[in-house]
Motif scaffolding. Structure first.
Motif, PDB file in Angstrom:
ATOM      1  N   ASP A 188       0.838  -1.193   0.000  1.00 50.19           N
ATOM      2  CA  ASP A 188       0.000   0.000   0.000  1.00 50.19           C
ATOM      3  C   ASP A 188       0.877   1.249   0.000  1.00 50.19           C
ATOM      4  OD1 ASP A 188      -2.261  -1.582   0.120  1.00 50.19           O
ATOM      5  OD2 ASP A 188      -2.319  -1.562   2.316  1.00 50.19           O
ATOM      6  N   LYS A 189       0.361   2.315  -0.586  1.00 49.75           N
ATOM      7  CA  LYS A 189       1.115   3.567  -0.632  1.00 49.75           C
ATOM      8  C   LYS A 189       1.399   4.078   0.775  1.00 49.75           C
ATOM      9  CE  LYS A 189       0.919   8.338  -2.370  1.00 49.75           C
ATOM     10  NZ  LYS A 189       2.281   8.304  -2.914  1.00 49.75           N
ATOM     11  N   GLU A 190       0.382   4.062   1.631  1.00 44.85           N
ATOM     12  CA  GLU A 190       0.592   4.426   3.039  1.00 44.85           C
ATOM     13  C   GLU A 190       0.255   3.223   3.915  1.00 44.85           C
ATOM     14  OE1 GLU A 190      -0.723   7.589   6.544  1.00 44.85           O
ATOM     15  OE2 GLU A 190      -1.446   7.859   4.488  1.00 44.85           O
ATOM     16  N   GLN A 191       1.228   2.777   4.654  1.00 41.05           N
ATOM     17  CA  GLN A 191       1.051   1.622   5.517  1.00 41.05           C
ATOM     18  C   GLN A 191       0.364   2.029   6.819  1.00 41.05           C
ATOM     19  OE1 GLN A 191       2.166  -1.566   4.793  1.00 41.05           O
ATOM     20  NE2 GLN A 191       2.878  -0.882   2.781  1.00 41.05           N
ATOM     21  N   ILE A 192      -0.499   1.153   7.312  1.00 38.35           N
ATOM     22  CA  ILE A 192      -1.049   1.264   8.662  1.00 38.35           C
ATOM     23  C   ILE A 192      -0.735  -0.046   9.372  1.00 38.35           C
ATOM     24  CG2 ILE A 192      -3.125   1.472  10.070  1.00 38.35           C
ATOM     25  CD1 ILE A 192      -4.345   3.212   7.927  1.00 38.35           C
ATOM     26  N   TRP A 193       0.053   0.049  10.423  1.00 35.04           N
ATOM     27  CA  TRP A 193       0.478  -1.142  11.157  1.00 35.04           C
ATOM     28  C   TRP A 193      -0.114  -1.124  12.565  1.00 35.04           C
ATOM     29  CZ3 TRP A 193       6.508  -1.202  10.090  1.00 35.04           C
ATOM     30  CH2 TRP A 193       6.719  -1.442   8.721  1.00 35.04           C
ATOM     31  N   GLY A 194      -0.406  -2.319  13.076  1.00 39.15           N
ATOM     32  CA  GLY A 194      -0.700  -2.441  14.496  1.00 39.15           C
ATOM     33  C   GLY A 194       0.569  -2.152  15.291  1.00 39.15           C
ATOM     34  N   PHE A 195       0.425  -1.473  16.431  1.00 38.03           N
ATOM     35  CA  PHE A 195       1.614  -1.036  17.160  1.00 38.03           C
ATOM     36  C   PHE A 195       1.307  -0.910  18.648  1.00 38.03           C
ATOM     37  CE2 PHE A 195       4.662   2.165  18.699  1.00 38.03           C
ATOM     38  CZ  PHE A 195       5.849   1.679  18.159  1.00 38.03           C
ATOM     39  N   ASN A 196       2.238  -1.378  19.455  1.00 39.42           N
ATOM     40  CA  ASN A 196       2.117  -1.196  20.901  1.00 39.42           C
ATOM     41  C   ASN A 196       3.500  -1.259  21.523  1.00 39.42           C
ATOM     42  OD1 ASN A 196       0.769  -0.662  23.284  1.00 39.42           O
ATOM     43  ND2 ASN A 196      -0.601  -2.423  23.131  1.00 39.42           N
ATOM     44  N   VAL A 197       3.639  -0.688  22.699  1.00 36.25           N
ATOM     45  CA  VAL A 197       4.885  -0.727  23.453  1.00 36.25           C
ATOM     46  C   VAL A 197       4.554  -1.194  24.861  1.00 36.25           C
ATOM     47  CG1 VAL A 197       6.862   0.575  24.312  1.00 36.25           C
ATOM     48  CG2 VAL A 197       5.866   1.135  22.079  1.00 36.25           C
ATOM     49  N   GLY A 219      -8.458 -10.618  22.984  1.00 29.38           N
ATOM     50  CA  GLY A 219      -7.281 -10.588  22.138  1.00 29.38           C
ATOM     51  C   GLY A 219      -6.190  -9.715  22.703  1.00 29.38           C
ATOM     52  N   TYR A 220      -5.010  -9.801  22.093  1.00 34.76           N
ATOM     53  CA  TYR A 220      -3.872  -8.967  22.481  1.00 34.76           C
ATOM     54  C   TYR A 220      -3.374  -8.169  21.278  1.00 34.76           C
ATOM     55  CZ  TYR A 220       0.454  -7.507  24.762  1.00 34.76           C
ATOM     56  OH  TYR A 220       1.475  -6.761  25.302  1.00 34.76           O
ATOM     57  N   ILE A 221      -3.047  -8.855  20.194  1.00 39.36           N
ATOM     58  CA  ILE A 221      -2.591  -8.165  18.995  1.00 39.36           C
ATOM     59  C   ILE A 221      -3.730  -7.360  18.380  1.00 39.36           C
ATOM     60  CG2 ILE A 221      -1.490  -8.459  16.746  1.00 39.36           C
ATOM     61  CD1 ILE A 221       0.195  -9.222  19.227  1.00 39.36           C
ATOM     62  N   SER A 222      -4.923  -7.904  18.425  1.00 39.06           N
ATOM     63  CA  SER A 222      -6.070  -7.205  17.827  1.00 39.06           C
ATOM     64  C   SER A 222      -6.402  -5.906  18.549  1.00 39.06           C
ATOM     65  CB  SER A 222      -7.300  -8.126  17.845  1.00 39.06           C
ATOM     66  OG  SER A 222      -7.628  -8.498  19.177  1.00 39.06           O
ATOM     67  N   GLU A 223      -5.978  -5.775  19.800  1.00 44.08           N
ATOM     68  CA  GLU A 223      -6.318  -4.594  20.585  1.00 44.08           C
ATOM     69  C   GLU A 223      -5.213  -3.541  20.585  1.00 44.08           C
ATOM     70  OE1 GLU A 223      -9.496  -4.626  21.617  1.00 44.08           O
ATOM     71  OE2 GLU A 223      -9.401  -6.551  20.562  1.00 44.08           O
ATOM     72  N   ALA A 224      -4.140  -3.763  19.811  1.00 40.02           N
ATOM     73  CA  ALA A 224      -3.025  -2.813  19.779  1.00 40.02           C
ATOM     74  C   ALA A 224      -3.445  -1.497  19.143  1.00 40.02           C
ATOM     75  CB  ALA A 224      -1.854  -3.425  19.003  1.00 40.02           C
ATOM     76  N   GLY A 225      -2.636  -0.450  19.386  1.00 39.17           N
ATOM     77  CA  GLY A 225      -2.842   0.819  18.707  1.00 39.17           C
ATOM     78  C   GLY A 225      -2.358   0.739  17.270  1.00 39.17           C
ATOM     79  N   GLU A 226      -2.168   1.913  16.628  1.00 38.53           N
ATOM     80  CA  GLU A 226      -1.787   1.924  15.214  1.00 38.53           C
ATOM     81  C   GLU A 226      -0.617   2.867  14.983  1.00 38.53           C
ATOM     82  OE1 GLU A 226      -5.273   2.868  12.967  1.00 38.53           O
ATOM     83  OE2 GLU A 226      -6.165   0.880  13.250  1.00 38.53           O
ATOM     84  N   LEU A 227       0.228   2.470  14.035  1.00 38.14           N
ATOM     85  CA  LEU A 227       1.344   3.294  13.581  1.00 38.14           C
ATOM     86  C   LEU A 227       1.006   3.805  12.185  1.00 38.14           C
ATOM     87  CD1 LEU A 227       4.252   4.356  14.023  1.00 38.14           C
ATOM     88  CD2 LEU A 227       5.064   2.214  12.991  1.00 38.14           C
ATOM     89  N   HIS A 228       0.920   5.120  12.013  1.00 35.61           N
ATOM     90  CA  HIS A 228       0.602   5.739  10.726  1.00 35.61           C
ATOM     91  C   HIS A 228       1.818   6.520  10.223  1.00 35.61           C
ATOM     92  CE1 HIS A 228      -4.080   5.825  11.203  1.00 35.61           C
ATOM     93  NE2 HIS A 228      -3.555   4.702  11.663  1.00 35.61           N
ATOM     94  N   GLY A 229       1.737   6.964   8.983  1.00 36.94           N
ATOM     95  CA  GLY A 229       2.741   7.842   8.420  1.00 36.94           C
ATOM     96  C   GLY A 229       3.825   7.157   7.622  1.00 36.94           C
ATOM     97  N   LEU A 230       3.753   5.833   7.463  1.00 38.12           N
ATOM     98  CA  LEU A 230       4.734   5.098   6.668  1.00 38.12           C
ATOM     99  C   LEU A 230       4.312   5.169   5.204  1.00 38.12           C
ATOM    100  CD1 LEU A 230       4.967   2.017   9.058  1.00 38.12           C
ATOM    101  CD2 LEU A 230       6.748   3.730   8.740  1.00 38.12           C
TER     102      LEU A 230
END
Length: 875
Positions: A188-197, A219-230
């Protein structure tokens, strides 16, 4: 059979009826972090002081996840994320008012000890799978692949990436540099990834998350936040080639006259591992002539019940991404793919004449193996494995000085294909597996299957924010071979079609194939509120066979099960969290016979001071074992009751320990078992740690199977009273000079000693009382000869009717392994290994400690010295 159907109905009703109830759980908005391209490249030294990091803002406001979910953490955490054409850059700041208390524990890679931060990246954005990069306060790196929405964490993955950490007066900081070639994502032109720390403060046993995940979420992975801007990420196809060289010297006790065992051997070996990115989603792994000399030896074990023993896979090529090929279709160890079959020890021994000696290979040579695996942006999870093992020959030295070769293992091809497809916004999947084993028998090895095929489908569907689920699988196996091979399969301990009371199966010596089925269906609640429950049904048909490239312990079972658990997830008073669980199961064979009813109650408490307690109890009744008499009729086992308790101290302390005791008692005192467990971990200083695991088990069984003998036209199944003591100790020492240089020692003595008395024979195998099931031999029926054989004169006519050898035993095994590992550049390693081992029988009249001392100090051992060098070329 009516009870069987009633039990199944209860299980399904229990699971699905509760799923209709309304569930309240916490729904939270997704947090979003928007990254930017960097302007300059930072130095990955652990200090976040370069101007380059000013391109993006800090994000913070972490929420405590454990022990007190939903509250502010003791200390906050901050992070930044940047990227360029090839790398993802992450800066981490872990605030701490007491930096002198930060746990900087040095371990080998993936040690996961001390204060640490996990960065969780769902680059597939499938809400089920993630890549986890971990940095500790000591700069130790670790990596895991997470699947099943957080239910499976696999630390066998070893990508190339860069990290460092430093402690300062505000806490500690870390930097990460992760190549995009080590991640998997779409185009995809702009990636949206699941993200958590996730941050862990080790001394407090406290975890906090950037994206809060309430405990009632399924769930655990399904409840993560998101990383935008890639934006405009280019596919970074992975290409890694890792050749290796091994120098090995073996020293062992010489065998007089045996030219193949003269006391020492030296050999040089080499091979190649490679990882090739076919696309950014799919990777091809290759290995040629792999070497596994640096892995630990298998633990000692003895199977008195006759069934095969499961050993964990430890070879790196097969361990990495193992989860992709797993297909556990029932419960426990059963799996359509068990990689230990590849490269196994040869099926045959050499046929030797008097005065001849043989050099028999210990394992089948793996000529080559390849894995093609990954997950596409469309939700396809794909894995294909192909491996070939060589013809193996024993070289035999004849009495005239000449040599000949004798084949002991045929050329064999193993193939495994696995696929899953996500549906329903990643809340459901449908998958399948196919395995094939084909042997080039070339008119030989009539005792082996020529071909073995298995196939299966699996599915999982979740709903109501993944709180409820329905899952299952169904498999089929088909083996072909000579009449001898298929008859052996029918006679094996997993089937025993010859049993005289098994009217629903028939031994057919003319068959040349066998087809069986198995599967599992389960439904339940896995999230939301405080209740968790499930119920289901498992079956394995008598004809099922998986052991050519899978693992199957036994067949001919139908199991109904139901479980319920209540959770106290909010700390209160003296505890952090608690759970109470109840289980019930019933087991039948395919003849409709009830073979077991089992109940268990278990409670777990994590105390406020981080100690834990686990207590359980249960009972089994109506126990029958079809295989107990090794081809005889079903055997009624005495009903039993059991109780166990384990107590453990705070694992964050330099010293921690666990004590456990398990007690089993049966009716009529037929069977009893006491198992004692002691485990401890001690880390006196950051670079050194040790662990010790002790298990001592005392078993007494008046009905231990000994042998089967003919008494005229009658089969006599001989049993005895066994007193079996076993003891095993596992010692591990770890010293780390730095995160890339470590010394590890592993040592394990194992002993199992059995002494028999009060021999008897089976009279009525299913009688309700033990005294009715057996007849004891009296002193006029049993005697011994000069060779310690037992002579039986059953009809007391002063003529021996049958005999059997003395079954007493004392088996001792010692395994040690010393490994020095140096990762001199990322991905390239040097191993220096010393392995020492011995095994054999000792005097069963000796004490356990004396038998171990004798084996350790008096018996010559086998020593292996090995140097292995690898170099990873990366493009």
């Amino acid at each position: 059979m009516k009870l069987q159907y009633i039990s199944l109905f209860i299980s399904v009703f229990f699971a699905l009826n509760f799923s209709a109830q309304e569930v309240k759980n916490t729904s939270l908005p997704k947090r979003i972090y928007t990254t930017k391209k960097l302007n300059a490249v930072p130095v990955i030294d652990g200090f976040i002081n370069e101007e380059a990091w000013n391109a993006v803002e800090w994000s913070s406001d972490f929420t405590e996840n454990n022990p007190d979910e939903g509250t502010p953490p003791t200390y906050q955490t901050k992070f930044k994320v940047m990227y360029d054409a090839k790398y993802l850059y992450i800066a981490l700041r872990a605030l701490d008012d007491n930096p002198e208390l930060i746990q900087q524990r040095l371990t080998r890679r993936d040690g996961f000890a001390g204060d640490r931060i996990n960065v969780i990246i769902d680059s597939y954005h499938d809400k089920r799978t993630a890549f986890v990069f971990t940095t500790t306060a000591a700069g130790v790196k670790g990596e895991e692949i997470v699947t099943q929405n957080g239910n499976n964490w696999d630390d066998s993955w070893n990508p190339i990436w860069y990290t460092n950490a430093k402690v300062d007066n505000k806490g500690w900081t870390a930097e990460m540099k992760i190549p995009f070639s080590q991640l998997r994502f779409g185009d995809d032109k702009e990636q949206i990834w699941g993200f958590n720390v996730n941050r862990t403060i080790f001394r407090l046993q406290e975890r906090s998350l950037w994206q809060r995940i309430p405990n009632d979420q399924a769930g655990y992975i399904s409840e993560a936040g998101e990383l935008h801007g890639l934006v405009n990420l280019k596919s970074q196809k992975q290409l890694e080639i890792q050749p290796f060289t091994v120098l090995q010297y073996d020293n062992y006790p010489a065998e007089p006259g045996n030219p193949y065992r003269d006391g020492s051997d030296f050999k040089i070996n080499g091979g190649l591992d490679a990882k090739i990115g076919i696309t950014n989603d799919l990777t091809l792994d290759l290995t040629i002539n792999p070497d596994f000399g640096q892995v630990e030896a298998d633990p000692g074990a003895i199977a008195l019940d006759g069934f095969q023993i499961f050993f964990k896979e430890q070879r790196p090529f097969f361990v990495e991404n193992k989860n992709i090929f797993d297909f556990e279709f029932a419960n426990g160890r059963d799996n359509l793919f068990y990689s230990r079959r590849i490269g196994r020890n040869p099926h045959r021994n050499a046929n030797l004449k008097i005065g001849e000696f043989a050099n028999v290979p210990q394992n089948s040579t793996i000529l080559g193996a390849a894995k093609f695996s990954g997950k596409t942006k469309d939700g396809w999870f794909i894995g294909v494995l192909e491996s070939v093992t060589a013809n193996e020959y024993a070289e035999i030295k004849q009495t005239d000085g000449k040599t000949r070769e004798e084949i002991v293992e045929p050329l064999t091809n193993y193939f495994v294909a696995r696929a899953q497809k996500d549906f329903n916004e990643r809340n459901s999947y449908l998958g399948g597996i196919f395995t094939a084993t084909n042997r080039n028998l070339d008119g030989n090895f009539t005792e082996l299957h020529k071909a073995a095929y298995t196939g299966g489908i699996d599915f999982r569907h979740t709903w109501r924010k993944r709180d409820f689920y329905l899952e299952g699988n169904a498999i089929m196996s088909h083996v072909t071979g000579s009449k001898e091979a298929i008859e052996n399969t029918q006679l094996s301990i997993a089937r025993l079609f010859q049993r005289p009371d098994a009217t629903y199966v028939n031994l057919d010596p003319t068959r040349t194939s066998l087809t069986g089925t198995g599967g599992r269906i389960e439904a339940g609640k896995q999230g939301g509120g405080n209740w968790r429950y499930n119920g289901g049904f498992i079956w394995r048909s008598p004809e099922l066979e998986l052991n050519d490239v899978g693992f199957l312990r036994n067949t001919d079972e139908m199991i109904q099960f139901v479980e319920g658990k209540y959770l106290w997830q909010v700390p209160k008073g003296i505890y952090r969290e608690m759970s109470l669980q109840v289980e019930q199961s019933s087991t039948y064979d395919f003849g409709g016979n009830l073979n077991r009813i089992r109940f268990e109650l278990e409670g777990n408490i994590n105390w406020k001071n981080n100690w834990f307690t686990e207590i359980g109890m249960g009972s089994s009744s109506q126990i029958h074992r079809n295989a107990f008499l090794r081809g005889g009729p079903r055997w009624r086992v005495a009903d039993d009751k059991f109780i166990y308790a384990f107590v453990g101290t705070d694992r964050s302390r330099k010293f921690s320990a666990t004590l456990g005791h398990v007690i089993v008692r049966s009716n009529e005192d037929v069977f009893s078992r006491n198992r004692y467990v002691f485990r401890m971990n001690y880390q006196p200083f950051d670079s050194f740690s040790m662990s010790l695991e002790n298990e001592f088990e005392q078993t007494q069984d008046k009905s231990q199977y000994v042998t089967t003998r003919d008494f005229g036209n009658i089969k006599r199944y001989i049993l005895g009273n066994i007193e079996n003591d076993s003891w095993t100790t596992t010692l591990r020492l770890n010293y780390s000079l730095n995160p890339n240089f470590s010394v590890q020692f592993y040592g394990q003595p194992f002993i199992s000693r059995g002494r028999y008395s009060d021999f008897n024979f089976v009279n009525n195998s299913v009688a309700s009382s033990f005294s009715d099931r057996v007849n004891m031999f009296d002193e006029n029926q049993i005697s011994t000869d000069a060779n310690n054989n037992f002579l039986i004169d059953e009809n007391k006519d002063n003529v021996t009717d049958y005999s059997f050898g003395k079954p007493d035993f004392s088996f001792v095994q010692l395994q040690t392994n010393l490994v020095v590992r140096w990762e001199y550049i990322p991905g390239s390693e040097l191993f220096f290994v010393w392995a020492r081992g011995s095994s054999g029988s000792q005097d069963f009249e000796d004490s356990l400690s004396k038998s171990v001392r004798t084996q350790v100090f008096d018996v010559p051992a086998n020593d292996t010295f090995l140097i292995k060098a690898t170099y990873r070329f990366v493009r």
